[in-house]
Design an enzyme around this catalytic site. Structure first.
Site, PDB file in Angstrom:
ATOM      1  N   GLU A  77      18.251  58.713  82.084  1.00  0.00           N
ATOM      2  CA  GLU A  77      19.212  57.923  82.886  1.00  0.00           C
ATOM      3  C   GLU A  77      19.814  56.810  82.032  1.00  0.00           C
ATOM      4  OE1 GLU A  77      18.048  57.027  86.931  1.00  0.00           O
ATOM      5  OE2 GLU A  77      19.417  55.325  86.989  1.00  0.00           O
ATOM      6  N   LYS A 257      12.064  53.706  93.607  1.00  0.00           N
ATOM      7  CA  LYS A 257      12.612  54.631  92.592  1.00  0.00           C
ATOM      8  C   LYS A 257      13.089  53.810  91.386  1.00  0.00           C
ATOM      9  CE  LYS A 257      15.967  57.205  90.551  1.00  0.00           C
ATOM     10  NZ  LYS A 257      16.954  56.752  89.554  1.00  0.00           N
ATOM     11  N   ASP A 273       0.551  60.869  82.381  1.00  0.00           N
ATOM     12  CA  ASP A 273       0.984  61.813  83.408  1.00  0.00           C
ATOM     13  C   ASP A 273       1.903  61.109  84.419  1.00  0.00           C
ATOM     14  OD1 ASP A 273       1.096  63.423  85.679  1.00  0.00           O
ATOM     15  OD2 ASP A 273      -0.961  64.132  85.480  1.00  0.00           O
ATOM     16  N   HIS A 370      26.762  50.710  85.265  1.00  0.00           N
ATOM     17  CA  HIS A 370      26.570  52.156  85.134  1.00  0.00           C
ATOM     18  C   HIS A 370      27.796  52.836  84.561  1.00  0.00           C
ATOM     19  CE1 HIS A 370      23.033  53.211  87.989  1.00  0.00           C
ATOM     20  NE2 HIS A 370      22.730  52.284  87.122  1.00  0.00           N
TER      21      HIS A 370
HETATM   22  C1  MEV Z   1      19.061  53.480  90.262  1.00  0.00           C
HETATM   23  O1  MEV Z   1      18.536  54.450  89.405  1.00  0.00           O
HETATM   24  C2  MEV Z   1      17.986  52.506  90.703  1.00  0.00           C
HETATM   25  C3  MEV Z   1      18.419  51.525  91.792  1.00  0.00           C
HETATM   26  O2  MEV Z   1      18.956  52.232  92.912  1.00  0.00           O
HETATM   27  C4  MEV Z   1      17.197  50.741  92.205  1.00  0.00           C
HETATM   28  C5  MEV Z   1      17.407  49.874  93.423  1.00  0.00           C
HETATM   29  O3  MEV Z   1      18.273  50.200  94.276  1.00  0.00           O
HETATM   30  O4  MEV Z   1      16.677  48.880  93.539  1.00  0.00           O
HETATM   31  C6  MEV Z   1      19.502  50.590  91.301  1.00  0.00           C
END
Ligand code: MEV
Length: 418
Positions: A77, A257, A273, A370
């Site tokens: 990413e 995430k 892992d 991004h």
């Molecule tokens: C993107 O990979 C991760 C985010 O969505 C985490 C978040 O929303 O806190 C930016």
């Protein structure tokens, strides 16, 4: 696919040739595969083809427990490593991340069913705890010799006929899966010998006996953005965002995430892992019955305070760690941390990653950052050569749409000097 039968018996070169003949691969593709083959890989997985490379970059000067650590991170990413560095920079404005770890035990579950007399079983387990621990330790004697090994047994009744005999094992510098599974199977054999019906014996990936608590305090002013949003505004919003993660599981899943963007990249680079880490963190996030964010950010006077408690079982020996040269290199880059230090580093990476994401989300939004990185990926994707990437990336960013067709026509125009 009949022509691929017995694939695992073939040599590495034969597998490429067979696959190429079966589905039609270009010379470029087979060469790419050959260049990315390794004997180690062939010994690691069945039907081995080649090593799928994951870009690895550096998180520089992450402040953890009074030291600055460089952390290799492996991820596809584009924004993750940039964001982690950004988070670490804000953390360096204060004293950095401090961690405290609890005991470090792995749980093995021996699951019993069709129990006729629960009381007798429980009495048997209690009376024979020392003997069962000896059986567990005899299955992996070196661990006990080094001061680790099976330490205690926990009896857990599930319902009238089902129970779990949990063994708690100190895996020393390893993550512990192999050790615990071996020990749990030995105890399972003993219980079978006593006439009990054992459904299975396996470690639990919910590592609630291996918790690490990490805290960071950052001066509010360090959170201000270049666009003129003050630190005070940002921290108030970060605290609010953190609160929302306790109320909305949908937001909590995304925040976690983001935390895992950093944690998983560091865990992968360290040869650990990643699936085990994902499983434990998500299970722990739901421990109250509602899935919540794993970090908490609050404002205390002139500081933003970030905290997290994570169940984290990592290893610095075992698995691929002593085998894969890139993993050895990554440990060396981190200064060959002990298992406790690696766990602290990974928790701190998570906090840095989460902080950078939250700050971006409550100010400019994440797309601005991004897009710059995605424009670069797109430039590479449409075939820009090294000397063209920079220019094409700028052109893609200046354009009002970022898509492949448009990027191709911009590259075409660049090459024709338009
Ligand atoms: C993107 O990979 C991760 C985010 O969505 C985490 C978040 O929303 O806190 C930016």
């Amino acid at each position: 696919m009949a022509n691929l039968t017995g694939f695992y018996k073939r040599s590495m070169a034969e597998r490429i040739a067979l696959l190429a003949a079966e589905i039609g691969l270009s010379d470029e593709q087979t060469t790419m595969m050959r260049l990315h083959q390794s004997v180690i890989g062939d010994n690691q997985v069945e039907n081995y083809l080649y090593n799928f490379g994951v870009p690895t970059g550096l998180l520089i000067d992450l402040p953890v427990n009074g030291r600055l650590v460089n952390v290799p991170m492996s991820t596809e990413e584009p924004s993750v490593i940039a964001a982690a560095n950004n988070g670490a920079k804000m953390m360096r404005a204060g004293l950095g991340v401090q961690t405290q770890a609890s005991q470090r035990l792995v749980r093995g579950q021996i699951i019993l069913t069709d129990i006729i007399d629960m009381v007798t079983l429980q009495q048997y387990v209690t009376l024979h705890e020392t003997e069962l621990l000896q059986i567990a330790n005899a299955a992996h004697p070196s661990m006990a010799r080094r001061g680790g090994g099976a330490k205690s047994i926990l009896f857990e009744q599930l319902d009238e006929q089902r129970a779990i005999v949990n063994i708690l094992v100190d895996p020393q510098a390893a993550m512990g899966a192999n050790v615990v599974n071996t020990m749990a199977e030995a105890v399972a054999d003993e219980l079978r010998g006593q006439g009990y019906s054992v459904l299975m014996a396996i470690l639990s990936n919910l590592a609630s006996e291996a918790l690490i608590h990490a805290t960071v305090r950052i001066p509010v002013a360090a959170l201000a953005t270049k666009q003129g949003v003050t630190g005070a505004e940002i921290v108030a919003k970060i605290a609010e965002a953190s609160l929302i993660e306790t109320l909305s599981p949908y937001r909590a899943a995304t925040a976690n995430k983001g935390l895992l963007n950093g944690i998983e990249a560091a865990v992968l680079a360290s040869g650990n892992d990643t699936r085990a880490v994902n499983a434990t963190l998500h299970a722990f996030a739901a421990r109250s019955g509602q899935y919540r964010g794993l970090t908490r950010w609050t404002v205390a006077g002139a500081e933003l305070v970030g905290e997290t408690t994570l169940p984290l079982l990592l290893g610095v020996v075992g698995g691929s760690i002593g085998i894969v040269p890139a993993v050895k290199l990554n440990h060396q880059i981190m200064g060959n941390p002990t298992v406790e230090e690696l766990t602290a580093i990974v928790a701190a990476v998570g906090l840095a990653q989460n902080l950078a994401a939250l700050r971006a989300l409550v100010s400019t939004g994440i797309q601005a950052g991004h897009m710059a990185l995605q424009a670069k990926s797109l430039a590479l994707q449409v075939g820009a050569q090294p000397d063209e990437v920079g220019k094409l990336t700028d052109l893609i960013q200046q354009a009002d749409k970022i898509d492949e067709t448009h990027a191709r026509s911009l590259l075409h125009a660049l090459r024709n000097g338009k």
